[in-house]
Motif scaffolding. Structure first.
Motif, short mmCIF file in Angstrom:
data_model
loop_
_atom_site.label_atom_id
_atom_site.label_comp_id
_atom_site.label_asym_id
_atom_site.label_seq_id
_atom_site.Cartn_x
_atom_site.Cartn_y
_atom_site.Cartn_z
N HIS A 4 0.85 -1.19 0.00
CA HIS A 4 0.00 0.00 0.00
C HIS A 4 0.88 1.24 0.00
O HIS A 4 2.01 1.21 0.48
N GLU A 5 0.33 2.32 -0.51
CA GLU A 5 0.99 3.60 -0.44
C GLU A 5 -0.08 4.67 -0.20
O GLU A 5 -1.08 4.72 -0.92
N LEU A 6 0.13 5.47 0.81
CA LEU A 6 -0.79 6.56 1.14
C LEU A 6 -0.03 7.88 1.06
O LEU A 6 1.13 7.95 1.45
N SER A 7 -0.70 8.91 0.58
CA SER A 7 -0.11 10.24 0.51
C SER A 7 -0.94 11.21 1.34
O SER A 7 -2.17 11.18 1.29
N ASP A 32 7.43 2.85 5.78
CA ASP A 32 8.47 3.68 5.20
C ASP A 32 7.83 5.04 4.94
O ASP A 32 6.77 5.13 4.32
N ILE A 33 8.48 6.09 5.45
CA ILE A 33 7.95 7.44 5.31
C ILE A 33 8.90 8.24 4.45
O ILE A 33 10.10 8.27 4.69
N GLN A 34 8.34 8.90 3.43
CA GLN A 34 9.13 9.73 2.53
C GLN A 34 8.41 11.06 2.31
O GLN A 34 7.18 11.12 2.40
N LEU A 35 9.19 12.08 2.02
CA LEU A 35 8.63 13.36 1.64
C LEU A 35 8.83 13.53 0.14
O LEU A 35 9.96 13.47 -0.34
N ARG A 36 7.73 13.69 -0.57
CA ARG A 36 7.79 13.90 -2.03
C ARG A 36 7.04 15.19 -2.34
O ARG A 36 5.82 15.26 -2.18
N ILE A 42 3.50 7.37 2.70
CA ILE A 42 3.67 6.23 3.59
C ILE A 42 3.54 4.95 2.76
O ILE A 42 2.53 4.74 2.08
N ALA A 43 4.55 4.10 2.79
CA ALA A 43 4.50 2.81 2.11
C ALA A 43 4.54 1.71 3.18
O ALA A 43 5.27 1.82 4.16
N PHE A 44 3.71 0.69 2.98
CA PHE A 44 3.67 -0.42 3.93
C PHE A 44 3.05 -1.64 3.27
O PHE A 44 2.40 -1.54 2.24
#
Length: 91
Positions: A4-7, A32-36, A42-44
């Motif tokens: 999954h990926e949530l923004s 996994d948290i990233q700033l784009r 958020i990826a999980f």
């Protein structure tokens, strides 16, 4: 397990709020948290079918808790100050 990926838009939700929400589910998956650009992504992976929806609701809940906390901070400080002033701890 499903990926999954949530923004979340940083103009709407803070990183701190999102971290508090994810903390609730740390026993069910890792994140996994990233700033784009202007999004916190958020990826999980999770075998729980509605985990993405649960996380979205928890982020909103944590955001509202933060808003209420900020709005009531002065009242809480007055209550605490009054409580301590009646104890004799403050001269």
């Amino acid at each position: 397990m499903t990926k999954h990926e949530l923004s979340f838009d940083v103009r709407v939700f803070s990183l701190e709020t999102i971290k508090r929400a994810l903390y609730r589910y740390q026993d069910k998956c890792s994140f996994d948290i990233q700033l784009r650009d202007s999004d916190i992504v958020i990826a999980f992976e999770s075998s729980i079918e509605d985990m993405a929806d649960r996380i979205k609701r928890e982020v909103l809940d944590q955001d509202l808790r933060d808003t209420i906390s900020k709005q009531t901070a002065n009242v809480r400080q007055l209550i605490l100050a009054n409580a301590f002033s009646n104890t004799g701890l403050i001269g």
